[in-house]
Design a protein around this motif. Structure first.
Motif, PDB file in Angstrom:
ATOM      1  N   HIS A   1     -15.632 -12.157  13.047  1.00 41.23           N
ATOM      2  CA  HIS A   1     -14.789 -11.028  12.738  1.00 41.23           C
ATOM      3  C   HIS A   1     -15.198  -9.895  13.848  1.00 41.23           C
ATOM      4  O   HIS A   1     -13.991  -9.431  14.138  1.00 41.23           O
ATOM      5  CB  HIS A   1     -15.228 -10.378  11.455  1.00 41.23           C
ATOM      6  N   ARG A   2     -16.226 -10.075  14.320  1.00 42.31           N
ATOM      7  CA  ARG A   2     -16.309  -9.024  15.449  1.00 42.31           C
ATOM      8  C   ARG A   2     -15.723  -9.350  16.920  1.00 42.31           C
ATOM      9  O   ARG A   2     -14.983  -8.353  17.342  1.00 42.31           O
ATOM     10  CB  ARG A   2     -17.864  -8.823  16.033  1.00 42.31           C
TER      11      ARG A   2
ATOM     12  N   ASN B   1     -12.208  -8.234  16.119  1.00 40.65           N
ATOM     13  CA  ASN B   1     -12.227  -6.727  16.188  1.00 40.65           C
ATOM     14  C   ASN B   1     -11.963  -6.186  17.532  1.00 40.65           C
ATOM     15  O   ASN B   1     -11.311  -5.230  17.736  1.00 40.65           O
ATOM     16  CB  ASN B   1     -13.187  -5.999  15.459  1.00 40.65           C
TER      17      ASN B   1
ATOM     18  N   LEU C   1      -7.015  -1.167  16.374  1.00 36.24           N
ATOM     19  CA  LEU C   1      -7.630  -0.765  15.252  1.00 36.24           C
ATOM     20  C   LEU C   1      -8.111   0.981  15.253  1.00 36.24           C
ATOM     21  O   LEU C   1      -8.399   1.496  14.369  1.00 36.24           O
ATOM     22  CB  LEU C   1      -9.312  -1.467  15.132  1.00 36.24           C
TER      23      LEU C   1
ATOM     24  N   HIS D   1       0.931  -1.004   0.084  1.00 38.66           N
ATOM     25  CA  HIS D   1       0.032   0.126  -0.010  1.00 38.66           C
ATOM     26  C   HIS D   1       0.924   1.243  -0.231  1.00 38.66           C
ATOM     27  O   HIS D   1       2.212   1.134   0.324  1.00 38.66           O
ATOM     28  CB  HIS D   1      -1.061   0.030   1.220  1.00 38.66           C
TER      29      HIS D   1
ATOM     30  N   LEU E   1     -19.921 -15.713  10.346  1.00 37.95           N
ATOM     31  CA  LEU E   1     -18.611 -15.005   9.878  1.00 37.95           C
ATOM     32  C   LEU E   1     -18.462 -13.417  10.733  1.00 37.95           C
ATOM     33  O   LEU E   1     -17.631 -13.143  11.231  1.00 37.95           O
ATOM     34  CB  LEU E   1     -18.548 -14.578   8.544  1.00 37.95           C
ATOM     35  N   ILE E   2     -19.636 -12.944  10.803  1.00 39.46           N
ATOM     36  CA  ILE E   2     -19.713 -11.405  11.126  1.00 39.46           C
ATOM     37  C   ILE E   2     -19.626 -11.423  12.780  1.00 39.46           C
ATOM     38  O   ILE E   2     -18.662 -10.614  13.091  1.00 39.46           O
ATOM     39  CB  ILE E   2     -21.011 -10.747  10.971  1.00 39.46           C
TER      40      ILE E   2
ATOM     41  N   HIS F   1      -4.871   0.301   9.918  1.00 39.66           N
ATOM     42  CA  HIS F   1      -5.666   0.972   8.852  1.00 39.66           C
ATOM     43  C   HIS F   1      -6.804   0.046   8.225  1.00 39.66           C
ATOM     44  O   HIS F   1      -7.780   0.255   7.721  1.00 39.66           O
ATOM     45  CB  HIS F   1      -4.764   1.651   7.973  1.00 39.66           C
ATOM     46  N   ALA F   2      -6.006  -1.097   7.843  1.00 38.81           N
ATOM     47  CA  ALA F   2      -6.848  -2.192   7.283  1.00 38.81           C
ATOM     48  C   ALA F   2      -6.298  -3.548   8.030  1.00 38.81           C
ATOM     49  O   ALA F   2      -5.319  -3.830   8.090  1.00 38.81           O
ATOM     50  CB  ALA F   2      -6.562  -2.144   5.676  1.00 38.81           C
ATOM     51  N   LEU F   3      -7.395  -4.321   8.096  1.00 43.41           N
ATOM     52  CA  LEU F   3      -7.131  -5.588   8.695  1.00 43.41           C
ATOM     53  C   LEU F   3      -8.037  -6.786   7.923  1.00 43.41           C
ATOM     54  O   LEU F   3      -9.389  -6.787   7.737  1.00 43.41           O
ATOM     55  CB  LEU F   3      -7.815  -5.597   9.950  1.00 43.41           C
ATOM     56  N   ALA F   4      -7.378  -7.556   7.054  1.00 42.10           N
ATOM     57  CA  ALA F   4      -8.050  -8.643   6.410  1.00 42.10           C
ATOM     58  C   ALA F   4      -8.307  -9.880   7.031  1.00 42.10           C
ATOM     59  O   ALA F   4      -7.234 -10.333   7.855  1.00 42.10           O
ATOM     60  CB  ALA F   4      -7.437  -9.137   5.117  1.00 42.10           C
ATOM     61  N   LEU F   5      -9.403 -10.369   7.245  1.00 34.17           N
ATOM     62  CA  LEU F   5      -9.491 -11.576   8.408  1.00 34.17           C
ATOM     63  C   LEU F   5     -10.063 -12.658   7.685  1.00 34.17           C
ATOM     64  O   LEU F   5     -11.019 -12.584   6.822  1.00 34.17           O
ATOM     65  CB  LEU F   5     -10.733 -11.104   9.278  1.00 34.17           C
ATOM     66  N   HIS F   6      -9.468 -13.788   8.029  1.00 39.16           N
ATOM     67  CA  HIS F   6      -9.878 -15.057   7.479  1.00 39.16           C
ATOM     68  C   HIS F   6      -9.832 -15.989   8.565  1.00 39.16           C
ATOM     69  O   HIS F   6      -9.169 -16.433   9.233  1.00 39.16           O
ATOM     70  CB  HIS F   6      -8.912 -15.503   6.313  1.00 39.16           C
ATOM     71  N   THR F   7     -11.298 -16.521   9.042  1.00 36.63           N
ATOM     72  CA  THR F   7     -11.346 -17.094  10.347  1.00 36.63           C
ATOM     73  C   THR F   7     -12.021 -18.338   9.840  1.00 36.63           C
ATOM     74  O   THR F   7     -13.039 -18.579   9.089  1.00 36.63           O
ATOM     75  CB  THR F   7     -12.446 -16.492  11.019  1.00 36.63           C
ATOM     76  N   TYR F   8     -11.465 -19.288  10.521  1.00 32.67           N
ATOM     77  CA  TYR F   8     -11.976 -20.656  10.417  1.00 32.67           C
ATOM     78  C   TYR F   8     -12.141 -21.690  11.622  1.00 32.67           C
ATOM     79  O   TYR F   8     -11.374 -21.399  12.578  1.00 32.67           O
ATOM     80  CB  TYR F   8     -11.052 -21.493   9.396  1.00 32.67           C
TER      81      TYR F   8
END
Lengths: 117, 107
Positions: free
Chosen positions: B57-58, B61, B68, B29, B53-54, B73-80
């Motif tokens: 992520h919450r 967060n 945050l 970036h 998922l929401i 500034h940006a946080l890409a989340l992949h949760t499993y």
């Protein structure tokens, strides 16, 4: 009008609404770009708000939504999620039916309202 | 402590993950060299079982609320969950058993 009331009104009046940086045609952020592309691929009309043009909404919405970042997709009055959730749902085939059903639901509501007039 | 280590520590403490990756993607970036602003997190934990998922992520967060609000500034989340992760990538192969090595009995 208070910013939070403006947000509530936007969410209430637009069953499919994305808050993003820039516009779907000219996004100003990679995450907003990916999210709006997935939404466009669902093939239904949707509304967007460019938060770069609306600094008051940019400041207020994360608190109201309990969601810290943009983009944010709101469907039928509820936050669906940000870019990662939108893309994952799209790839799993879950986003398309949600968007289609919501579009149909509000189309038939409108038709019903017109019939009763 | 740098921000990346801080994120790792908080997520390890809170989610007891089976797998965790915290990747600094800031170089992708428009920020100065060495910046810690854009992150990608891959988080695998049984605690996500049955959660939409929401909500996953919450939960992340909430743990990273201070970061945050300030540095990230940006946080890409992949949760499993463990099961979702294994169906995506399969199990890591088991290592072979010991066959005795130098102490192996001559037969």
């Amino acid at each position: 009008m208070e910013t939070v009331d403006k947000i509530k009104q936007q969410i209430a009046e637009n069953p499919i609404l994305i808050y993003m940086k820039g516009s779907p045609k000219l996004p100003s952020c990679g995450f907003s770009s990916q999210a709006s592309q997935a939404l466009m691929a669902c093939g239904e009309q949707f509304a967007y708000v460019d938060i770069l043009q609306n600094p008051d909404i940019r400041a207020e919405l994360p608190k109201f939504a309990n969601w810290p970042t943009f983009p944010q997709l709101w469907v039928d009055g509820e936050l669906v999620g940000g870019c990662d959730i939108i893309l994952e749902m799209f790839q799993q085939g879950e986003l398309q039916p949600l968007i289609k059903e919501t579009a149909q639901k509000y189309a038939s509501d409108e038709a019903a309202a017109q019939d009763s007039e | 402590m740098n921000i990346q280590n801080n994120i790792e520590k908080k997520l390890l403490d809170h989610f007891e993950p089976a797998h965790l990756e915290v990747i600094n993607e800031s170089f992708m970036h428009n920020v100065p060299d060495g910046a810690e602003t854009h992150f990608k997190v891959v988080l695998v934990t049984p605690k996500f079982s049955g959660e939409r998922l929401i909500n996953r992520h919450r939960a992340v967060n909430a743990v990273l609320k201070d970061e945050l609000a300030n540095e990230i500034h940006a946080l890409a989340l992949h949760t499993y969950t463990d099961e979702e992760w294994h169906s995506l990538y399969g199990e890591a192969p088991d290592s072979p058993r010991c066959l005795g090595g130098m102490h192996r009995q001559a037969s």
